[in-house]
Design a protein around this motif. Structure first.
Motif, PDB file in Angstrom:
ATOM      1  N   LEU A  51       5.588  27.396  24.797  1.00  0.00           N
ATOM      2  CA  LEU A  51       6.263  26.837  25.968  1.00  0.00           C
ATOM      3  C   LEU A  51       7.765  27.098  25.947  1.00  0.00           C
ATOM      4  CD1 LEU A  51       4.388  23.441  26.456  1.00  0.00           C
ATOM      5  CD2 LEU A  51       4.024  25.615  27.631  1.00  0.00           C
ATOM      6  N   TYR A  52       8.352  27.044  24.767  1.00  0.00           N
ATOM      7  CA  TYR A  52       9.804  27.250  24.673  1.00  0.00           C
ATOM      8  C   TYR A  52      10.207  28.600  25.255  1.00  0.00           C
ATOM      9  CZ  TYR A  52      14.474  27.663  22.639  1.00  0.00           C
ATOM     10  OH  TYR A  52      15.825  27.827  22.469  1.00  0.00           O
ATOM     11  N   PHE A  53       9.566  29.664  24.789  1.00  0.00           N
ATOM     12  CA  PHE A  53       9.937  30.995  25.262  1.00  0.00           C
ATOM     13  C   PHE A  53       9.512  31.224  26.700  1.00  0.00           C
ATOM     14  CE2 PHE A  53      10.059  32.155  20.643  1.00  0.00           C
ATOM     15  CZ  PHE A  53      11.414  32.447  20.618  1.00  0.00           C
ATOM     16  N   LEU A  54       8.433  30.584  27.119  1.00  0.00           N
ATOM     17  CA  LEU A  54       8.000  30.699  28.509  1.00  0.00           C
ATOM     18  C   LEU A  54       9.075  30.128  29.437  1.00  0.00           C
ATOM     19  CD1 LEU A  54       5.483  31.764  30.004  1.00  0.00           C
ATOM     20  CD2 LEU A  54       4.627  29.416  30.031  1.00  0.00           C
ATOM     21  N   PHE A  55       9.601  28.965  29.075  1.00  0.00           N
ATOM     22  CA  PHE A  55      10.653  28.341  29.887  1.00  0.00           C
ATOM     23  C   PHE A  55      11.960  29.126  29.794  1.00  0.00           C
ATOM     24  CE2 PHE A  55       8.203  24.212  29.443  1.00  0.00           C
ATOM     25  CZ  PHE A  55       7.885  24.125  30.787  1.00  0.00           C
ATOM     26  N   GLU A  56      12.318  29.543  28.577  1.00  0.00           N
ATOM     27  CA  GLU A  56      13.624  30.173  28.391  1.00  0.00           C
ATOM     28  C   GLU A  56      13.730  31.537  29.060  1.00  0.00           C
ATOM     29  OE1 GLU A  56      16.438  29.546  24.990  1.00  0.00           O
ATOM     30  OE2 GLU A  56      15.498  31.427  24.353  1.00  0.00           O
ATOM     31  N   THR A  57      12.703  32.374  28.904  1.00  0.00           N
ATOM     32  CA  THR A  57      12.749  33.684  29.541  1.00  0.00           C
ATOM     33  C   THR A  57      12.711  33.552  31.062  1.00  0.00           C
ATOM     34  OG1 THR A  57      10.342  33.865  29.225  1.00  0.00           O
ATOM     35  CG2 THR A  57      11.757  34.969  27.619  1.00  0.00           C
ATOM     36  N   SER A  58      11.987  32.559  31.548  1.00  0.00           N
ATOM     37  CA  SER A  58      11.970  32.318  32.994  1.00  0.00           C
ATOM     38  C   SER A  58      13.332  31.827  33.464  1.00  0.00           C
ATOM     39  CB  SER A  58      10.895  31.282  33.350  1.00  0.00           C
ATOM     40  OG  SER A  58       9.601  31.743  32.998  1.00  0.00           O
ATOM     41  N   ALA A  59      13.972  30.980  32.665  1.00  0.00           N
ATOM     42  CA  ALA A  59      15.279  30.434  33.033  1.00  0.00           C
ATOM     43  C   ALA A  59      16.317  31.528  33.210  1.00  0.00           C
ATOM     44  CB  ALA A  59      15.741  29.445  31.966  1.00  0.00           C
ATOM     45  N   LEU A  60      16.297  32.528  32.327  1.00  0.00           N
ATOM     46  CA  LEU A  60      17.314  33.573  32.367  1.00  0.00           C
ATOM     47  C   LEU A  60      17.136  34.534  33.533  1.00  0.00           C
ATOM     48  CD1 LEU A  60      17.657  34.287  28.564  1.00  0.00           C
ATOM     49  CD2 LEU A  60      19.383  33.322  30.080  1.00  0.00           C
ATOM     50  N   TYR A 118      17.107  33.279  36.475  1.00  0.00           N
ATOM     51  CA  TYR A 118      17.771  32.565  37.561  1.00  0.00           C
ATOM     52  C   TYR A 118      19.177  32.073  37.220  1.00  0.00           C
ATOM     53  CZ  TYR A 118      12.929  32.401  39.127  1.00  0.00           C
ATOM     54  OH  TYR A 118      11.648  32.746  39.502  1.00  0.00           O
ATOM     55  N   THR A 119      19.552  32.072  35.957  1.00  0.00           N
ATOM     56  CA  THR A 119      20.873  31.594  35.577  1.00  0.00           C
ATOM     57  C   THR A 119      21.509  32.578  34.604  1.00  0.00           C
ATOM     58  OG1 THR A 119      22.104  29.650  34.798  1.00  0.00           O
ATOM     59  CG2 THR A 119      20.113  30.229  33.579  1.00  0.00           C
ATOM     60  N   THR A 120      22.775  32.359  34.301  1.00  0.00           N
ATOM     61  CA  THR A 120      23.475  33.254  33.390  1.00  0.00           C
ATOM     62  C   THR A 120      23.184  32.891  31.939  1.00  0.00           C
ATOM     63  OG1 THR A 120      25.455  31.854  33.307  1.00  0.00           O
ATOM     64  CG2 THR A 120      25.368  33.510  35.050  1.00  0.00           C
ATOM     65  N   ALA A 121      23.442  33.843  31.051  1.00  0.00           N
ATOM     66  CA  ALA A 121      23.245  33.588  29.624  1.00  0.00           C
ATOM     67  C   ALA A 121      24.192  32.495  29.146  1.00  0.00           C
ATOM     68  CB  ALA A 121      23.482  34.875  28.835  1.00  0.00           C
ATOM     69  N   GLY A 122      25.423  32.487  29.681  1.00  0.00           N
ATOM     70  CA  GLY A 122      26.394  31.478  29.282  1.00  0.00           C
ATOM     71  C   GLY A 122      25.975  30.073  29.664  1.00  0.00           C
ATOM     72  N   GLN A 123      25.507  29.898  30.905  1.00  0.00           N
ATOM     73  CA  GLN A 123      25.069  28.575  31.343  1.00  0.00           C
ATOM     74  C   GLN A 123      23.852  28.103  30.546  1.00  0.00           C
ATOM     75  OE1 GLN A 123      25.091  27.626  35.665  1.00  0.00           O
ATOM     76  NE2 GLN A 123      25.850  29.718  35.940  1.00  0.00           N
ATOM     77  N   ALA A 124      22.916  29.013  30.305  1.00  0.00           N
ATOM     78  CA  ALA A 124      21.738  28.657  29.512  1.00  0.00           C
ATOM     79  C   ALA A 124      22.162  28.231  28.110  1.00  0.00           C
ATOM     80  CB  ALA A 124      20.773  29.838  29.446  1.00  0.00           C
ATOM     81  N   GLY A 125      23.166  28.921  27.572  1.00  0.00           N
ATOM     82  CA  GLY A 125      23.657  28.555  26.253  1.00  0.00           C
ATOM     83  C   GLY A 125      24.257  27.160  26.216  1.00  0.00           C
ATOM     84  N   VAL A 126      24.948  26.789  27.298  1.00  0.00           N
ATOM     85  CA  VAL A 126      25.541  25.449  27.365  1.00  0.00           C
ATOM     86  C   VAL A 126      24.453  24.380  27.375  1.00  0.00           C
ATOM     87  CG1 VAL A 126      26.879  23.862  28.814  1.00  0.00           C
ATOM     88  CG2 VAL A 126      27.663  26.209  28.474  1.00  0.00           C
ATOM     89  N   ILE A 127      23.349  24.646  28.062  1.00  0.00           N
ATOM     90  CA  ILE A 127      22.254  23.670  28.131  1.00  0.00           C
ATOM     91  C   ILE A 127      21.703  23.374  26.743  1.00  0.00           C
ATOM     92  CG2 ILE A 127      19.985  23.167  29.123  1.00  0.00           C
ATOM     93  CD1 ILE A 127      22.223  23.243  31.158  1.00  0.00           C
ATOM     94  N   SER A 166      25.063  31.105  43.721  1.00  0.00           N
ATOM     95  CA  SER A 166      24.142  32.238  43.595  1.00  0.00           C
ATOM     96  C   SER A 166      24.923  33.551  43.626  1.00  0.00           C
ATOM     97  CB  SER A 166      23.113  32.208  44.730  1.00  0.00           C
ATOM     98  OG  SER A 166      22.358  31.026  44.682  1.00  0.00           O
ATOM     99  N   ASP A 167      24.618  34.419  42.686  1.00  0.00           N
ATOM    100  CA  ASP A 167      25.228  35.745  42.657  1.00  0.00           C
ATOM    101  C   ASP A 167      24.285  36.684  41.915  1.00  0.00           C
ATOM    102  OD1 ASP A 167      25.542  35.192  39.920  1.00  0.00           O
ATOM    103  OD2 ASP A 167      27.588  34.486  40.184  1.00  0.00           O
ATOM    104  N   GLU A 168      24.782  37.853  41.546  1.00  0.00           N
ATOM    105  CA  GLU A 168      23.934  38.841  40.887  1.00  0.00           C
ATOM    106  C   GLU A 168      23.429  38.351  39.536  1.00  0.00           C
ATOM    107  OE1 GLU A 168      26.229  42.363  40.577  1.00  0.00           O
ATOM    108  OE2 GLU A 168      26.099  42.869  42.706  1.00  0.00           O
ATOM    109  N   LEU A 171      20.452  26.153  39.559  1.00  0.00           N
ATOM    110  CA  LEU A 171      19.813  24.849  39.399  1.00  0.00           C
ATOM    111  C   LEU A 171      18.416  24.998  38.806  1.00  0.00           C
ATOM    112  CD1 LEU A 171      19.765  21.815  39.788  1.00  0.00           C
ATOM    113  CD2 LEU A 171      19.003  22.168  42.141  1.00  0.00           C
ATOM    114  N   LEU A 172      17.639  25.928  39.337  1.00  0.00           N
ATOM    115  CA  LEU A 172      16.297  26.165  38.810  1.00  0.00           C
ATOM    116  C   LEU A 172      16.364  26.713  37.392  1.00  0.00           C
ATOM    117  CD1 LEU A 172      13.235  26.385  39.043  1.00  0.00           C
ATOM    118  CD2 LEU A 172      13.547  28.600  40.202  1.00  0.00           C
ATOM    119  N   GLY A 173      17.232  27.691  37.170  1.00  0.00           N
ATOM    120  CA  GLY A 173      17.332  28.299  35.847  1.00  0.00           C
ATOM    121  C   GLY A 173      17.751  27.323  34.778  1.00  0.00           C
TER     122      GLY A 173
END
Length: 300
Positions: free
Chosen positions: A77-86, A88-97, A141-143, A149-151
């Protein structure tokens, strides 16, 4: 805490931070399930070279429950959520989470392992969650982030899985080596993501750089980082080990700025600051945290 566990945890955090950068890059060429499957498959193949060492353990009755919980939580589940998250969001924001993981792990340790959780941790958790929410809401939202929010929400779900994983490892690490537990994760991940990955056509024009990133994720990150973390968490308390995860947002933001040219807007920087403040408060002794809170003017 000894020097070696500290060093092992720091290196593991740096390697995990680099994984965000590699995943963000690879998602332009591979389907998320393909990335994880190839990563787990290569790691599994590497573990086969250890031969009989992987079988040198004594299974204890009832441990299958914790092994199943660990495998489902991470890598499945961890990798399923994380790869899906990236996606929709940036690597930096995901790192902050990821800064919320120590707090989530502390709560899980309180519920399962009966480790004490104090008021600073509760206050820090609330502030960090508010910061994560603000970070997501302030994102545009950008490239690099089509739906922050979803990511970021998906990345937070991955952190919940990470908290369950930390508790499982703490339960199992006294009876099984870090090598055995890390190999078990790789094998479970291969079996879980294999059928999902085979539903998508493999890209025929992947470059050596892209395959190199996959090999890096499979060997240096999957084997190296997880082995270091699993070994260190067997030497120290869950709350101490997971506190090092606070380094991931810092490392990830620096690497994303350097390698991916990612930027945060003003309000996202403020939100990141709130997350870090929440994490810092959660690590304070209870009396210090209360005193600090009382000194903050009510107008703020």
């Amino acid at each position: 805490m000894g020097v070696l566990p500290m060093l092992a945890l720091t290196i593991a955090m740096l390697l995990w931070s680099s994984a965000f950068i590699s995943l963000k890059y690879l998602l332009d060429f591979f389907h998320p399930t393909q990335i994880v499957f190839i990563r787990m498959l290569i790691a599994s193949g590497c573990f086969l070279f250890f031969g009989r060492k992987l079988l040198q353990f004594r299974y204890q009755a009832g441990d299958w429950r914790w092994l199943v919980i660990m495998g489902i939580a991470e890598p499945c589940l961890y990798f399923l959520f994380e790869t899906s998250a990236l996606q929709y969001t940036t690597a930096g924001q995901a790192g902050v989470i990821t800064a919320t993981l120590p707090l989530l792990a502390s709560i899980a340790a309180f519920l399962v392992l009966k480790e004490r959780i104090g008021k600073p941790q509760i206050l820090g958790f609330v502030i960090a969650i508010l910061g994560c929410t603000a970070l997501s809401m302030a994102g545009q939202s950008d490239e690099q982030a089509s739906n922050p929010l979803l990511g970021n929400s998906l990345e937070f779900m991955a952190m919940l899985c990470g908290a369950v994983y930390a508790i499982s490892i703490r339960k199992l690490s006294s009876r099984y080596s870090a090598l055995v537990l890390t190999a078990f994760q790789a094998f479970v991940g291969s079996l879980f993501f294999g059928p999902l990955a085979l539903q998508h056509a493999m890209p025929s024009d992947a470059s050596w750089l892209q395959w190199g990133c996959l090999i890096y994720l499979a060997t240096v990150v999957t084997i190296g980082a997880y082995w270091l973390y699993n070994w260190a968490i067997s030497k120290v308390a869950v709350s101490l080990a997971t506190a090092y995860i606070n380094l991931i947002p810092v490392f990830t933001l620096l690497l994303a700025f350097w390698l991916l040219n990612e930027r945060l807007n003003f309000w996202q920087c403020i939100a990141c600051g709130a997350v870090f403040i929440g994490v810092v408060i959660s690590q304070l002794p209870e009396k210090v945290a209360v005193t600090a809170r009382e000194q903050v003017p009510e107008s703020l």
